[in-house]
Design an enzyme around this catalytic site. Sequence first.
Site, PDB file in Angstrom:
ATOM      1  N   HIS A 121     -37.049  97.722  61.953  1.00 32.61           N
ATOM      2  CA  HIS A 121     -37.244  96.412  62.568  1.00 32.61           C
ATOM      3  C   HIS A 121     -38.173  95.625  61.626  1.00 32.61           C
ATOM      4  O   HIS A 121     -39.002  96.228  60.947  1.00 32.61           O
ATOM      5  CB  HIS A 121     -37.940  96.683  63.907  1.00 32.61           C
ATOM      6  N   ASP A 198     -42.442 104.638  65.329  1.00 35.00           N
ATOM      7  CA  ASP A 198     -42.226 103.491  66.215  1.00 35.00           C
ATOM      8  C   ASP A 198     -41.303 103.946  67.349  1.00 35.00           C
ATOM      9  O   ASP A 198     -40.112 104.194  67.143  1.00 35.00           O
ATOM     10  CB  ASP A 198     -41.591 102.359  65.406  1.00 35.00           C
ATOM     11  N   CYS A 362     -33.635  91.414  64.171  1.00 32.10           N
ATOM     12  CA  CYS A 362     -34.872  91.672  63.429  1.00 32.10           C
ATOM     13  C   CYS A 362     -34.706  92.835  62.466  1.00 32.10           C
ATOM     14  O   CYS A 362     -35.635  93.604  62.226  1.00 32.10           O
ATOM     15  CB  CYS A 362     -36.049  91.959  64.350  1.00 32.10           C
TER      16      CYS A 362
HETATM   17  C1  LIG Z   1     -38.731  95.800  70.078  1.00 34.51           C
HETATM   18  C2  LIG Z   1     -39.060  96.588  68.904  1.00 34.51           C
HETATM   19  C3  LIG Z   1     -40.229  96.344  68.169  1.00 34.51           C
HETATM   20  C4  LIG Z   1     -41.165  95.204  68.472  1.00 34.51           C
HETATM   21  O1  LIG Z   1     -41.710  95.306  69.742  1.00 34.51           O
HETATM   22  P1  LIG Z   1     -42.651  94.127  70.307  1.00 34.51           P
HETATM   23  O2  LIG Z   1     -42.787  94.447  71.757  1.00 34.51           O
HETATM   24  O3  LIG Z   1     -41.873  92.856  70.077  1.00 34.51           O
HETATM   25  O4  LIG Z   1     -43.910  94.163  69.548  1.00 34.51           O
HETATM   26  C5  LIG Z   1     -40.493  97.161  67.100  1.00 34.51           C
HETATM   27  N1  LIG Z   1     -39.676  98.174  66.768  1.00 34.51           N
HETATM   28  C6  LIG Z   1     -38.530  98.435  67.444  1.00 34.51           C
HETATM   29  C7  LIG Z   1     -37.677  99.594  67.032  1.00 34.51           C
HETATM   30  C8  LIG Z   1     -38.190  97.652  68.536  1.00 34.51           C
HETATM   31  O5  LIG Z   1     -37.067  97.919  69.200  1.00 34.51           O
END
Ligand SMILES: *Cc1c(COP(=O)(O)O)cnc(C)c1O
Length: 404
Positions: A121, A198, A362
């Site tokens: 992302h 993440d 993204c």
């Molecule tokens: C949604 C997402 C993010 C960002 O999350 P936020 O709540 O917008 O900070 C980062 N990494 C992954 C894999 C996501 O799906």
Amino acid sequence: MLDVSKIRADFPILSRQVNNKPLVYFDNAATSQTPEVVIDTIVDYYSNYNANIHRGVHTLSQEATDKYEIARQKIQAHFNAKFSHEIIFTSGTTHSINLVANGFSALLKAGDEIIVSALEHHSNIVPWQMLCERTGAILKVIPMNQEGELIMETYDKLLSNKTKLVFVNHISNALGTINPIEYIIEKAHAVGAAVLIDGAQSCPHIKPDVQALDVDFYVASAHKVCGPTGVGMLYGKEAWLNKLPPYQGGGEMIAEVSFEKTTYADLPHKFEAGTPNICGGIAFGAALDYMNAIGFDNIATYENELLAYATEKLSTIEGLKIYGTAKHKTSVISFNLEGIHPYDVGTILDKLGIAVRTGHHCAQPIMDFFCIPGTIRASFAFYNTKEEIDILVAGVKKAKMMLS
Ligand SMILES: *Cc1c(COP(=O)(O)O)cnc(C)c1O
């Protein structure tokens, strides 16, 4: 087994109409919907005990502090962290990642290496590029194959004693690929590198055990697990959190302040400057309670059924191509109709009451890899149904007819 009609009744938004059609919500990978219990928690907070925490001796402040700290313990239990002070409240995954990236500026030197994956992302790419600019460290990328799986042979070759940090998402938001994080963590530790995972996209589907994973940092957002927006968490091993410098200065994160010198508060407060999203943190805890009561095994089994069903039905549409066909994936389908822009399909689906995501999600490098501007992404949650997938399939067929 899940009683899906009973579950759907927990979500007020699922009974609304969009463009005079029943809402079909397939944008769960961007944000999940909110059950009544979580909404009630938010209303209860502002109706009954709204106050600043950790400061007042008065009753409201103590009630708010207690509930906020209980929420932290719920998150600790959910992720199986050893200590509750290893859970830092943040505004979300992006904030959590930036907190760690900023902390590593103090620990890296020119020539050190950071490894990220091709499936990331943007929130996982940009902070590391900024970190590299600040420190002279070098960013290396684990490539992926045509199925959307990371190539572990290349990862093995990228690792060396110069590697200081490895950063990978547990599940890709654009393609749904479940990455082999156990392997990634073990190999990184073998060369002495720290690992940040993440979990924004995995936490809606999987209950991670940070101690079993032996991961150094794990991050997530509440709004993807039926909680509110603007709140999330960072798990860090105690030793790492002690080593990282604070991210922001301010109230709540200090032990003592004078103009000569400030000493920082103990964990977790060292990383929680200023008044946090108190209500959001408490509602995050309520959301995890809600999902745990349903059960993550039940959720995964049901969502896998939805994924298989939708993959089969969508595949019957001529000219429809699915991107991301990894052996291990969650309930996300990214696809395109040949010769038609994803945005046009998304617009027609919206007219039919169907919410999907269109664009690069993204994750522009993934789109560049497939040489496409973007995809249509349908992502399913445990409150979706096969009937809704039938509506999507009929909608995609209609869009194809209208646009070709
Ligand atoms: C949604 C997402 C993010 C960002 O999350 P936020 O709540 O917008 O900070 C980062 N990494 C992954 C894999 C996501 O799906």
